[in-house]
Motif scaffolding. Structure first.
Motif, PDB file in Angstrom:
ATOM      1  N   GLY A  20       0.795  -1.226   0.000  1.00 48.13           N
ATOM      2  CA  GLY A  20       0.000   0.000   0.000  1.00 48.13           C
ATOM      3  C   GLY A  20       0.821   1.265   0.000  1.00 48.13           C
ATOM      4  O   GLY A  20       0.372   2.296   0.526  1.00 48.13           O
ATOM      5  N   ASP A  21       1.996   1.235  -0.642  1.00 44.67           N
ATOM      6  CA  ASP A  21       2.846   2.427  -0.678  1.00 44.67           C
ATOM      7  C   ASP A  21       2.779   3.163  -2.011  1.00 44.67           C
ATOM      8  O   ASP A  21       3.497   4.150  -2.226  1.00 44.67           O
ATOM      9  CB  ASP A  21       4.302   2.058  -0.358  1.00 44.67           C
ATOM     10  N   GLY A  22       1.949   2.683  -2.943  1.00 51.44           N
ATOM     11  CA  GLY A  22       1.825   3.330  -4.241  1.00 51.44           C
ATOM     12  C   GLY A  22       2.948   3.026  -5.206  1.00 51.44           C
ATOM     13  O   GLY A  22       2.921   3.509  -6.341  1.00 51.44           O
ATOM     14  N   ARG A  23       3.947   2.248  -4.789  1.00 49.52           N
ATOM     15  CA  ARG A  23       5.083   1.900  -5.648  1.00 49.52           C
ATOM     16  C   ARG A  23       5.213   0.400  -5.852  1.00 49.52           C
ATOM     17  O   ARG A  23       5.622  -0.061  -6.912  1.00 49.52           O
ATOM     18  CB  ARG A  23       6.386   2.437  -5.055  1.00 49.52           C
ATOM     19  N   THR A  24       4.866  -0.356  -4.823  1.00 51.39           N
ATOM     20  CA  THR A  24       4.980  -1.814  -4.876  1.00 51.39           C
ATOM     21  C   THR A  24       3.706  -2.401  -5.489  1.00 51.39           C
ATOM     22  O   THR A  24       2.595  -2.016  -5.109  1.00 51.39           O
ATOM     23  CB  THR A  24       5.161  -2.388  -3.462  1.00 51.39           C
ATOM     24  N   PRO A  47      -5.937   2.529   5.042  1.00 49.96           N
ATOM     25  CA  PRO A  47      -5.397   3.688   4.323  1.00 49.96           C
ATOM     26  C   PRO A  47      -4.063   3.379   3.644  1.00 49.96           C
ATOM     27  O   PRO A  47      -3.175   2.752   4.227  1.00 49.96           O
ATOM     28  CB  PRO A  47      -5.250   4.740   5.424  1.00 49.96           C
ATOM     29  N   GLY A  48      -3.936   3.802   2.395  1.00 58.24           N
ATOM     30  CA  GLY A  48      -2.745   3.551   1.598  1.00 58.24           C
ATOM     31  C   GLY A  48      -3.112   3.588   0.129  1.00 58.24           C
ATOM     32  O   GLY A  48      -4.277   3.728  -0.251  1.00 58.24           O
ATOM     33  N   ARG A  49      -2.096   3.487  -0.740  1.00 61.87           N
ATOM     34  CA  ARG A  49      -2.303   3.446  -2.187  1.00 61.87           C
ATOM     35  C   ARG A  49      -1.823   2.089  -2.690  1.00 61.87           C
ATOM     36  O   ARG A  49      -0.620   1.781  -2.622  1.00 61.87           O
ATOM     37  CB  ARG A  49      -1.565   4.593  -2.879  1.00 61.87           C
ATOM     38  N   TYR A  50      -2.762   1.294  -3.198  1.00 56.00           N
ATOM     39  CA  TYR A  50      -2.517  -0.092  -3.551  1.00 56.00           C
ATOM     40  C   TYR A  50      -2.407  -0.198  -5.070  1.00 56.00           C
ATOM     41  O   TYR A  50      -3.406  -0.177  -5.788  1.00 56.00           O
ATOM     42  CB  TYR A  50      -3.633  -0.983  -3.018  1.00 56.00           C
ATOM     43  N   LEU A  51      -1.196  -0.277  -5.565  1.00 60.92           N
ATOM     44  CA  LEU A  51      -0.932  -0.342  -6.993  1.00 60.92           C
ATOM     45  C   LEU A  51      -1.212  -1.751  -7.494  1.00 60.92           C
ATOM     46  O   LEU A  51      -0.702  -2.733  -6.929  1.00 60.92           O
ATOM     47  CB  LEU A  51       0.526   0.031  -7.259  1.00 60.92           C
ATOM     48  N   SER A  52      -2.012  -1.857  -8.559  1.00 59.19           N
ATOM     49  CA  SER A  52      -2.431  -3.198  -8.962  1.00 59.19           C
ATOM     50  C   SER A  52      -2.759  -3.267 -10.439  1.00 59.19           C
ATOM     51  O   SER A  52      -3.188  -2.280 -11.050  1.00 59.19           O
ATOM     52  CB  SER A  52      -3.663  -3.621  -8.154  1.00 59.19           C
ATOM     53  N   PHE A  53      -2.551  -4.464 -11.004  1.00 56.27           N
ATOM     54  CA  PHE A  53      -3.138  -4.833 -12.282  1.00 56.27           C
ATOM     55  C   PHE A  53      -4.477  -5.526 -11.982  1.00 56.27           C
ATOM     56  O   PHE A  53      -5.107  -5.213 -10.980  1.00 56.27           O
ATOM     57  CB  PHE A  53      -2.168  -5.708 -13.080  1.00 56.27           C
ATOM     58  N   SER A  54      -4.936  -6.443 -12.811  1.00 59.51           N
ATOM     59  CA  SER A  54      -6.304  -6.962 -12.718  1.00 59.51           C
ATOM     60  C   SER A  54      -6.598  -7.637 -11.386  1.00 59.51           C
ATOM     61  O   SER A  54      -5.868  -8.537 -10.936  1.00 59.51           O
ATOM     62  CB  SER A  54      -6.560  -7.951 -13.855  1.00 59.51           C
ATOM     63  N   ILE A  55      -7.696  -7.217 -10.779  1.00 59.66           N
ATOM     64  CA  ILE A  55      -8.214  -7.778  -9.534  1.00 59.66           C
ATOM     65  C   ILE A  55      -9.446  -8.593  -9.893  1.00 59.66           C
ATOM     66  O   ILE A  55     -10.391  -8.075 -10.491  1.00 59.66           O
ATOM     67  CB  ILE A  55      -8.563  -6.668  -8.537  1.00 59.66           C
ATOM     68  N   ARG A  56      -9.438  -9.890  -9.511  1.00 59.06           N
ATOM     69  CA  ARG A  56     -10.474 -10.827  -9.962  1.00 59.06           C
ATOM     70  C   ARG A  56     -11.439 -11.108  -8.812  1.00 59.06           C
ATOM     71  O   ARG A  56     -11.093 -11.762  -7.826  1.00 59.06           O
ATOM     72  CB  ARG A  56      -9.831 -12.109 -10.446  1.00 59.06           C
ATOM     73  N   LEU A  57     -12.668 -10.606  -8.993  1.00 62.75           N
ATOM     74  CA  LEU A  57     -13.692 -10.797  -7.967  1.00 62.75           C
ATOM     75  C   LEU A  57     -14.180 -12.243  -7.941  1.00 62.75           C
ATOM     76  O   LEU A  57     -14.154 -12.941  -8.951  1.00 62.75           O
ATOM     77  CB  LEU A  57     -14.874  -9.870  -8.246  1.00 62.75           C
ATOM     78  N   GLN A  58     -14.626 -12.677  -6.765  1.00 65.79           N
ATOM     79  CA  GLN A  58     -15.276 -13.971  -6.607  1.00 65.79           C
ATOM     80  C   GLN A  58     -16.593 -13.770  -5.873  1.00 65.79           C
ATOM     81  O   GLN A  58     -16.831 -12.726  -5.254  1.00 65.79           O
ATOM     82  CB  GLN A  58     -14.368 -14.941  -5.851  1.00 65.79           C
ATOM     83  N   SER A  59     -17.454 -14.763  -5.909  1.00 65.39           N
ATOM     84  CA  SER A  59     -18.769 -14.653  -5.282  1.00 65.39           C
ATOM     85  C   SER A  59     -18.671 -14.542  -3.770  1.00 65.39           C
ATOM     86  O   SER A  59     -17.706 -15.017  -3.137  1.00 65.39           O
ATOM     87  CB  SER A  59     -19.630 -15.879  -5.635  1.00 65.39           C
TER      88      SER A  59
END
Length: 477
Positions: A20-24, A47-59
């Motif tokens: 959640g540091d916006g860089r990792t 609280p933080g900035r979570y840098l991410s590619f695709s996040i896959r939701l589940q039921s």
């Protein structure tokens, strides 16, 4: 919490390795936490900035973004990764790339149910793209608004890169396909790519109390049933703010029905100036070379039907007005729009269009528009070129429209045109398609069963055109 059962298990993404540091890159950690919560749990973002590619939701999960938590879309060019590839499916034959794929998104879900994405945190689509190729429909009739006719091939290519250029890139913040019982609430979403929220073939979806200030579409419901959008503020100068569609993106004709849009504010202020409260007016044109957009619209993708749509207690600020359009064979019926306030209307305050673009398989016919009620509308600062317009075709009329308690105030200054507007049956539907309308207040062409009860028209400066013009129009009864 819309799903109380999810509160029994609370899973912090930090416990699965998120920083959640916006860089990792936190993609793996977030998806690991979701997998752990599947079946009934709440995935928490502190609280933080979570840098991410695709996040896959589940039921059966809730994503909870606490105050100060932001999921940030990573950029493949800078962050050493990629979004999930656009999945195979119906392809791009009758709709563009953005409508046709879901996995190439920051957050996506397919065939899932009982899912919530909740604020008060935020989604920042910093690394997403708003672009994508258009449809591969060979006719290409009405593919783009007529306002784009003067653009060069290079300018079009900038907006519509080839499909191969999209591999690894993400172009939606939240994308849902064939999902049921979905709740999205209290989020702030910025620079979200082609769509901030795209829901296709979904049922029982609610989007509430969201703030969206983005660089293309806001909320799009495509072939979706039993949905509500309420108390949302959506600022989209480059495209539509809230839009209901019925495309062929799912490979079959499906309808959009039982949908309510209420207590929302849509606008076309400069991008991201709604959120900071400065309400900028620097941008005057959208990418289609018409004035800024930011409206509520039914259509343009309209292969399926639209039934039982309600739009009520909504405000339009510096945006195009309400648009109701079917040009691809679908029927719009039993729709009500009421208690609408509009200020600084950038094209027509009301635009109802039945056309024959016919973007669909061989045999796609002309649709229908019938049983539409629009009442208690007050619009000011309207572009003087475009009257409230109801325009259909000689053999396919708009039917049974009631306009009640409508007050329209135009800037005025228009001049009489020397020719009658062309029919333009196959053109992309926009208020500007006919040029300056032959009346300045209300223009109706090919309408049957019209009721006008309480219409007030004003201009700030004199206008040489007639205030009202009826062509091939019959009153009700």
């Amino acid at each position: 919490m819309p799903f109380p059962a999810h509160t029994a298990r609370r899973i912090d993404v930090h416990d699965h390795g998120a920083v959640g540091d916006g860089r990792t890159l936190d993609t793996a950690a977030i998806n690991s936490a979701i997998a752990a919560a599947a079946g009934g749990g709440t995935v928490v973002f502190l609280p933080g900035r979570y840098l991410s590619f695709s996040i896959r939701l589940q039921s059966n999960i809730t994503l909870l973004l606490e105050e100060g938590a932001t999921i940030v879309a990573a950029d493949p060019a800078r962050h050493g990764g990629a979004y999930d590839p656009p999945e195979d499916g119906a392809g791009l034959l009758y709709q563009d790339f953005g409508h046709s794929h879901w996995h190439n998104s920051l957050i996506w879900g397919e065939n899932i149910e009982h899912v919530a994405i909740l604020g008060p945190g935020a989604i920042d689509g910093e690394g997403l793209t708003r672009d994508g190729p258009g449809a591969r429909w060979t006719a290409q009739t009405g593919e783009r608004p007529l306002s784009m006719a003067g653009m060069s091939d290079a300018e079009i290519a900038d907006l519509e890169p080839p499909a191969e250029a999209m591999i690894g890139r993400g172009n939606k913040a939240i994308a849902l396909k064939h999902c049921r019982d979905i709740q999205i609430a209290d989020l702030t979403i910025t620079r979200a790519g082609h769509f901030a929220i795209l829901a296709s073939g979904c049922e029982d979806i609610a989007i509430r109390d969201c703030m969206i200030d983005t660089n293309r579409d806001g909320i799009d419901l495509d072939c979706t049933s039993r949905a509500v959008i309420e108390r949302c503020r959506v600022n989209t100068p480059n495209d539509d703010a809230i839009c209901i569609k019925s495309s062929l993106a799912l490979g079959e004709i499906r309808h959009s029905e039982d949908i309510a849009i209420r207590d929302c504010v849509v606008s076309g202020w400069d991008e991201r100036t709604m959120l900071d409260g400065s309400y900028g007016r620097t941008q005057h044109l959208a990418p289609d070379r018409d004035r800024v957009t930011g409206r509520i619209k039914i259509g343009t993708e309209s292969n399926g039907d639209f039934r039982h749509i309600t739009i009520e207690r909504c405000r339009f600020e510096r945006s195009r007005g309400l648009a109701i359009e079917t040009v691809d064979g679908g029927t719009i019926e039993d729709m009500t729009a009421c208690d609408l306030d509009m200020e600084d209307v950038t094209t027509a305050p009301l635009f109802i269009r039945l056309g024959d673009r016919g973007r669909g398989p061989s045999g796609t016919g002309v649709g229908a528009i019938r049983r539409i009620t629009i009442q208690r509308v007050c619009a000011t600062g309207i572009d003087p070129r475009y009257a409230a317009t109801l325009a259909a075709l000689p053999d396919h009329r708009i039917e049974d429209v009631t306009l009640r308690d409508i007050t329209l105030s135009y800037l005025g200054g228009g001049t009489v045109r020397d020719d009658a507007p062309a029919l333009l049956a196959t053109a992309y539907p926009e208020p500007s398609m006919f040029g300056s309308t032959p009346a300045w207040g209300l223009w109706c062409r090919h309408v049957r069963g019209l009721v006008v009860d309480g219409l007030t028209l004003r201009t700030d400066t004199p206008d040489a055109r007639a205030p009202i013009l009826y062509e091939d129009t019959e009153p009700s009864g």
